[in-house]
Design an enzyme around this catalytic site. Structure first.
Site, PDB file in Angstrom:
ATOM      1  N   SER A 153      56.339  15.703  29.637  1.00 34.13           N
ATOM      2  CA  SER A 153      54.572  15.616  28.975  1.00 34.13           C
ATOM      3  C   SER A 153      54.149  14.137  28.899  1.00 34.13           C
ATOM      4  CB  SER A 153      55.102  16.333  27.648  1.00 34.13           C
ATOM      5  OG  SER A 153      53.975  16.125  26.855  1.00 34.13           O
TER       6      SER A 153
ATOM      7  N   TYR B 105      58.911  14.312  19.265  1.00 38.86           N
ATOM      8  CA  TYR B 105      58.733  14.920  20.236  1.00 38.86           C
ATOM      9  C   TYR B 105      58.759  14.325  22.003  1.00 38.86           C
ATOM     10  CZ  TYR B 105      56.483  17.818  23.719  1.00 38.86           C
ATOM     11  OH  TYR B 105      55.799  18.503  24.559  1.00 38.86           O
TER      12      TYR B 105
HETATM   13  P1  NAD Z   1      57.131  28.187  25.078  1.00 38.12           P
HETATM   14  O1  NAD Z   1      57.075  27.883  23.574  1.00 38.12           O
HETATM   15  O2  NAD Z   1      56.260  28.976  25.699  1.00 38.12           O
HETATM   16  O3  NAD Z   1      58.471  27.563  25.954  1.00 38.12           O
HETATM   17  C1  NAD Z   1      58.958  27.222  25.615  1.00 38.12           C
HETATM   18  C2  NAD Z   1      60.100  28.289  25.978  1.00 38.12           C
HETATM   19  O4  NAD Z   1      61.656  26.922  25.817  1.00 38.12           O
HETATM   20  C3  NAD Z   1      61.005  29.181  25.499  1.00 38.12           C
HETATM   21  O5  NAD Z   1      60.944  30.256  26.851  1.00 38.12           O
HETATM   22  C4  NAD Z   1      61.590  29.313  24.821  1.00 38.12           C
HETATM   23  O6  NAD Z   1      62.373  30.315  24.616  1.00 38.12           O
HETATM   24  C5  NAD Z   1      62.710  27.822  24.852  1.00 38.12           C
HETATM   25  N1  NAD Z   1      63.819  27.262  24.324  1.00 38.12           N
HETATM   26  C6  NAD Z   1      63.709  26.339  23.458  1.00 38.12           C
HETATM   27  N2  NAD Z   1      64.646  26.777  22.530  1.00 38.12           N
HETATM   28  C7  NAD Z   1      65.682  26.878  23.393  1.00 38.12           C
HETATM   29  C8  NAD Z   1      66.655  26.466  22.968  1.00 38.12           C
HETATM   30  N3  NAD Z   1      67.391  25.920  22.090  1.00 38.12           N
HETATM   31  N4  NAD Z   1      67.239  27.694  23.975  1.00 38.12           N
HETATM   32  C9  NAD Z   1      66.876  27.708  24.913  1.00 38.12           C
HETATM   33  N5  NAD Z   1      65.694  28.641  25.326  1.00 38.12           N
HETATM   34  C10 NAD Z   1      64.880  27.474  23.621  1.00 38.12           C
HETATM   35  O7  NAD Z   1      55.438  26.819  24.913  1.00 38.12           O
HETATM   36  P2  NAD Z   1      55.306  26.028  26.749  1.00 38.12           P
HETATM   37  O8  NAD Z   1      54.046  25.515  26.546  1.00 38.12           O
HETATM   38  O9  NAD Z   1      55.767  26.835  27.787  1.00 38.12           O
HETATM   39  O10 NAD Z   1      56.610  24.714  26.951  1.00 38.12           O
HETATM   40  C11 NAD Z   1      57.551  25.048  28.042  1.00 38.12           C
HETATM   41  C12 NAD Z   1      57.739  23.089  28.517  1.00 38.12           C
HETATM   42  O11 NAD Z   1      56.893  22.563  28.581  1.00 38.12           O
HETATM   43  C13 NAD Z   1      57.970  22.332  27.359  1.00 38.12           C
HETATM   44  O12 NAD Z   1      59.378  21.550  27.544  1.00 38.12           O
HETATM   45  C14 NAD Z   1      56.982  21.903  26.591  1.00 38.12           C
HETATM   46  O13 NAD Z   1      57.595  20.941  25.950  1.00 38.12           O
HETATM   47  C15 NAD Z   1      56.312  21.084  28.143  1.00 38.12           C
HETATM   48  N6  NAD Z   1      55.297  20.809  28.357  1.00 38.12           N
HETATM   49  C16 NAD Z   1      54.060  21.785  26.623  1.00 38.12           C
HETATM   50  C17 NAD Z   1      52.519  21.493  26.690  1.00 38.12           C
HETATM   51  C18 NAD Z   1      51.915  22.269  26.308  1.00 38.12           C
HETATM   52  O14 NAD Z   1      50.580  22.119  26.341  1.00 38.12           O
HETATM   53  N7  NAD Z   1      51.927  23.975  26.026  1.00 38.12           N
HETATM   54  C19 NAD Z   1      52.564  19.946  27.968  1.00 38.12           C
HETATM   55  C20 NAD Z   1      53.360  19.484  27.921  1.00 38.12           C
HETATM   56  C21 NAD Z   1      54.638  19.791  27.678  1.00 38.12           C
END
Ligand code: NAD
Length: 250
Positions: A148, A161
């Protein structure tokens, strides 16, 4: 359906039934990879994914449990006979003002570290042998970590985080040194991306709309496009690519 021992390259994308992970997995399937989808609990999604991407598979595992993380790799390698690409996308967040120190309890720190740092490490350690076996000099195996912008700048949903994502970035660079030349290790550091995780981040969404040079946050497919590029860039290793629409320039 499985392709044990297939020549087709195999990609495992964690957390790939929603948001960024689903977009990356879908994109890699279009790029010609056999994709292993994964989530913590999505039995219904499993059937539709398998139907949409013939040859793909789905594995359920709670990555906060190290034995389930290790088993995830074993199941994917056993089903498909190889592993070429590991995308550590699954992650969790917590929104806490940076000045509210007591809200960020040790239990919360531990839970974030379990999923965002220790799980990727466990998966990488478990996948190392399979990744080395499928690697070829002209086409090394590849690990891609989704960190991130919060791990690069003094920002983020909460200090714990942001600290987990900074740890993931540092791990990316150290492992790029340790695992070269057979395995490349890179990371994408997204800014605001429109996903289930970011729905409550209204201040961040406003910031990206008003202050980023691109004038908006990203769609998951735009992060997937970058992931596809990094997977295909066979000379690239140890890089953290910031995908924040230029916000870091302001
Ligand atoms: P999301 O909530 O749609 O996806 C997160 C995924 O992680 C889900 O599929 C969930 O099932 C899985 N997950 C969470 N805990 C888990 C566990 N204990 N065991 C197995 N799977 C688990 O959100 P997203 O935004 O698509 O996030 C994906 C990645 O991107 C994450 O690492 C997040 O930190 C990162 N990210 C997101 C953003 C944003 O703005 N959305 C920004 C920067 C980084």
């Amino acid at each position: 359906m499985t392709e044990k021992g297939s020549e087709k390259r195999v990609a495992l994308v964690t957390g790939s039934t929603s948001g960024i992970g689903m977009a990356i997995a879908t994109r890699l399937a279009k790029d010609g990879f056999t994709v292993a989808f994964h989530s913590r609990s999505s039995v219904l999604v499993r059937q539709s994914l398998a139907a949409a991407h013939p040859g793909s598979s789905y594995v359920q595992a709670d990555l906060s449990d190290q034995s389930q993380s290790r088993n995830l790799i074993a199941v994917v390698v056993s089903r498909h006979g190889r592993l070429d690409i590991l995308v550590n996308n699954a992650g969790i967040s917590a929104t806490i003002p940076h000045t509210s120190l007591k809200e960020a309890s040790p239990e919360l720190w531990r839970s974030l570290y379990e999923v965002n740092v220790i799980a990727p490490w466990t998966l990488i350690a478990e996948a190392e042998v399979a990744l080395r076996q499928s690697s070829r000099p002209e086409c090394p195996s590849c690990i891609l970590n989704i960190s991130s912008h919060a791990g690069m700048r003094l920002k983020g949903a909460s200090i714990p985080y942001a600290a987990t994502k900074a740890a993931l970035n540092h791990m990316t660079k150290l492992l790029a040194l340790s695992l070269a030349p057979q395995i490349r290790v890179n990371a994408i550091a997204p800014g605001f991306v429109d996903t289930p995780m970011s729905q409550a981040w209204t201040a961040a969404q406003k910031l990206w709309t008003e202050r980023s040079p691109m004038g908006r946050g990203a769609q998951p497919e735009e992060i997937a496009q970058l992931a596809s590029l990094l997977v295909a860039s066979h000379y690239l290793t140890g890089e953290i690519i910031i995908a924040d629409g230029g916000l870091n320039l302001t």
